[in-house]
Design an enzyme around this catalytic site. Structure first.
Site, PDB file in Angstrom:
ATOM      1  CG  HIS A 206      -8.516   7.883  -0.743  1.00 31.22           C
ATOM      2  ND1 HIS A 206      -7.941   7.598  -1.948  1.00 31.22           N
ATOM      3  CD2 HIS A 206      -8.260   9.190  -0.513  1.00 31.22           C
ATOM      4  CE1 HIS A 206      -7.355   8.671  -2.421  1.00 31.22           C
ATOM      5  NE2 HIS A 206      -7.528   9.663  -1.584  1.00 31.22           N
TER       6      HIS A 206
HETATM    7  N1  UDP Z   1       0.126   5.497  -1.471  1.00 25.28           N
HETATM    8  C1  UDP Z   1       0.947   4.721  -0.669  1.00 25.28           C
HETATM    9  N2  UDP Z   1       0.403   3.648  -0.022  1.00 25.28           N
HETATM   10  C2  UDP Z   1      -0.901   3.284  -0.163  1.00 25.28           C
HETATM   11  C3  UDP Z   1      -1.723   4.068  -1.011  1.00 25.28           C
HETATM   12  C4  UDP Z   1      -1.182   5.179  -1.638  1.00 25.28           C
HETATM   13  O1  UDP Z   1       2.132   5.005  -0.536  1.00 25.28           O
HETATM   14  O2  UDP Z   1      -1.325   2.306   0.478  1.00 25.28           O
HETATM   15  C5  UDP Z   1       0.713   6.663  -2.118  1.00 25.28           C
HETATM   16  C6  UDP Z   1       0.550   6.690  -3.613  1.00 25.28           C
HETATM   17  O3  UDP Z   1       1.546   5.921  -4.238  1.00 25.28           O
HETATM   18  C7  UDP Z   1       0.652   8.175  -3.914  1.00 25.28           C
HETATM   19  C8  UDP Z   1      -0.002   8.797  -2.716  1.00 25.28           C
HETATM   20  O4  UDP Z   1       0.034   7.820  -1.676  1.00 25.28           O
HETATM   21  O5  UDP Z   1       1.990   8.595  -3.980  1.00 25.28           O
HETATM   22  C9  UDP Z   1      -1.410   9.140  -3.105  1.00 25.28           C
HETATM   23  O6  UDP Z   1      -2.145   9.407  -2.025  1.00 25.28           O
HETATM   24  P1  UDP Z   1      -3.726   9.274  -1.980  1.00 25.28           P
HETATM   25  O7  UDP Z   1      -4.191   8.293  -2.959  1.00 25.28           O
HETATM   26  O8  UDP Z   1      -4.045   9.069  -0.540  1.00 25.28           O
HETATM   27  O9  UDP Z   1      -4.184  10.757  -2.332  1.00 25.28           O
HETATM   28  P2  UDP Z   1      -4.597  11.530  -3.646  1.00 25.28           P
HETATM   29  O10 UDP Z   1      -3.456  11.449  -4.599  1.00 25.28           O
HETATM   30  O11 UDP Z   1      -5.852  10.928  -4.164  1.00 25.28           O
HETATM   31  O12 UDP Z   1      -4.829  12.938  -3.191  1.00 25.28           O
END
Ligand code: UDP
Length: 356
Positions: A206
Site C-alpha cells: 500500500h
Molecule cells: N493490518 C490489518 N489488516 C490488514 C493489513 C494490515 O489489521 O489487512 C494491520 C497490521 O497488522 C498492522 C497495521 O495494520 O498492525 C499496519 O498498518 P499499515 O500496513 O496500513 O500501515 P504502516 O504500518 O505501513 O504505516
C-alpha cells in the site's frame, strides 16, 4: 498530566492507540480521542475500534481522499478548534501519517505539549511523505517515546540531547498490542479455516512510493504472481492499491481478500510461511510472530530487522524478490532476540505522562 487529547486517523494508529489507551486508563489519565477520518472504510477503521475495544472517538473529522496539503491543512484547522475547546494538558500522536503531523503542529502553535509515540524513526528517504511527517513531528514534540535503540540514536545524531525535551526509550507499543490480542485472536478468528489455508505467503502492498508508480507496481505484482506459482500468496488488498490495479488493468494471480481486522491479521501472521510487505508495522509484526520478511522497499526505518537477518530489502526488483524468497527457505534466524522491548511500552508511556 492527567488529561490528554489523542489523534488517530489511519489503520496503524488504531493498533497503537488500542495498546496505549488501555494503559492510560489504568493510570487514571483521561483521554479525549480524535479520529481525523484519514481511513474510514469499515474494514480499515470501525473493525479495529470494535475488536480491540478502543474507546469511541469524542470527535470525528471525516477528512480523507485529498492530496497531502489539503488533507493536512484541513486536519490542522479541525484539530486546532478542538484543542481550543478542550484545552488538554498535552496532545499525543502516533507514527508518521498526515494526522500525526497535523496534530503536532496544531498543538505546538497553541503551546500545548506534544507527545510523540514511535519517535526517532528514519528511513533517510525524503521522497516518502512519512519521512517528512516523522522529522517535523519529532522536532516539535516535547516528550518523544522511541521504540528502539536506533530511534534514540537517530534523535541524538540530530542533536535532540541539546533540546529541552524528554527522550524515553519505551519499547514498541505494537509489540504490546500483538501480545495482548494474540489470545483473543486465537479464540475469535477463523480466517485460516474459512480460507482453507495451508502453506502460504502473506503479502501486503500500500506504500505510496509503490502504488503511485505504475511501472513499479506492475513489477511487484509480477513478482507476487511468480511466487504464488510456488507457494500461494494471500494478499489482503488495501483500497488504494485495489483501485490503482483496477484503473491500470494489472492482473493479480494471487489470492486477494479485502483488508482484514487485526485478529485475522494476527492469525495470518502466525500461520504463514513468509511475509512480503511494504508496510512499516507488518515488518515488525512478522518478527513478533517469528516469520521472515521480504520488504518491497529500498530502505526501512526498522533497520535492526535487516541487520539481524530477519528482513531482506528488495525494492521492486523481481530478481531480488525471487532470490530472497528462495533464500528464506534455508535461512533460520533466531527470533528470541529482544529488539522491541518486553510488551510494556504502553505502561512506560502512561507512567511517564502521569508524572510529567
Ligand atoms: N493490518 C490489518 N489488516 C490488514 C493489513 C494490515 O489489521 O489487512 C494491520 C497490521 O497488522 C498492522 C497495521 O495494520 O498492525 C499496519 O498498518 P499499515 O500496513 O496500513 O500501515 P504502516 O504500518 O505501513 O504505516
Amino acid at each position: 498530566m492527567n488529561r490528554i487529547l489523542t489523534i488517530v486517523g489511519a489503520r496503524p494508529q488504531f493498533v497503537k492507540a488500542a495498546a496505549v489507551s488501555r494503559s492510560l486508563k489504568q493510570h487514571g489519565i483521561e483521554e479525549i480521542l480524535v479520529h481525523t477520518g484519514q481511513h474510514y472504510d469499515a474494514n480499515m477503521s470501525e473493525i479495529f475500534f470494535e475488536e480491540m475495544e478502543i474507546p469511541k472517538p469524542a470527535y470525528s473529522l471525516d477528512i480523507h481522499g485529498l492530496n497531502h496539503g489539503a488533507m493536512t491543512g484541513r486536519m490542522l484547522e479541525g484539530i486546532e478548534s478542538i484543542l481550543l475547546n478542550e484545552k488538554p494538558e498535552a496532545l499525543m500522536v502516533f507514527g508518521d501519517t498526515n494526522s500525526t503531523l497535523a496534530g503536532a503542529l496544531a498543538a505546538s502553535k497553541l503551546h500545548i505539549p506534544v507527545v510523540h509515540v514511535e519517535a526517532g524513526l528514519r528511513s533517510f528517504n525524503r521522497q516518502m511523505p512519512e519521512e517528512i511527517n516523522r522529522i517535523l513531528t519529532d522536532r516539535i514534540s516535547d516528550i518523544l517515546f522511541c521504540p528502539t535503540d536506533i530511534a534514540v540514536q537517530n534523535l541524538e545524531n540530530e542533536g535532540f540531547r541539546n533540546f529541552p525535551v524528554q527522550l524515553v526509550k519505551s519499547g514498541d507499543v505494537m509489540l504490546d498490542a500483538a501480545l495482548f490480542y494474540a489470545k483473543k485472536a486465537a479464540a475469535k478468528s477463523t480466517i485460516i479455516e474459512d480460507l482453507g489455508l495451508n502453506e502460504f505467503v502473506l503479502a501486503t502492498i500500500h506504500r505510496q512510493e509503490n502504488t503511485d508508480d505504475v511501472q513499479k507496481l506492475r513489477q511487484l505484482i509480477e513478482g507476487l504472481n511468480e511466487i504464488t506459482r510456488k507457494t500461494p500468496v494471500v494478499l489482503p488488498l488495501h483500497p488504494r492499491t485495489r483501485a490503482i490495479l483496477q484503473q491500470n488493468g494489472i492482473a493479480l494471480q494471487c489470492r486477494t481478500i479485502d483488508p482484514v481486522g487485526y485478529f485475522d491479521m494476527i492469525r495470518l501472521l502466525q500461520h504463514c510461511q513468509l511475509v512480503v510487505t511494504d508496510s512499516g508495522g507488518v515488518q515488525k509484526e512478522a518478527f513478533f510472530f517469528g516469520k521472515q520478511c521480504i520488504t518491497l522497499r529500498e530502505q526501512t526505518e526498522w533497520t535492526e530487522l535487516v541487520a539481524g537477518g530477519f528482513n531482506t530489502l528488495v525494492g521492486t526488483d523481481k530478481a531480488l524478490l525471487m532470490a530472497a524468497f528462495e533464500e528464506a527457505k534455508t535461512n533460520h534466524p533466531d527470533f528470541s532476540i529482544n529488539l522491541y522491548g518486553n510488551g510494556q511500552a504502553s505502561d512506560i508511556i502512561a507512567d511517564t505522562i502521569s508524572k510529567a
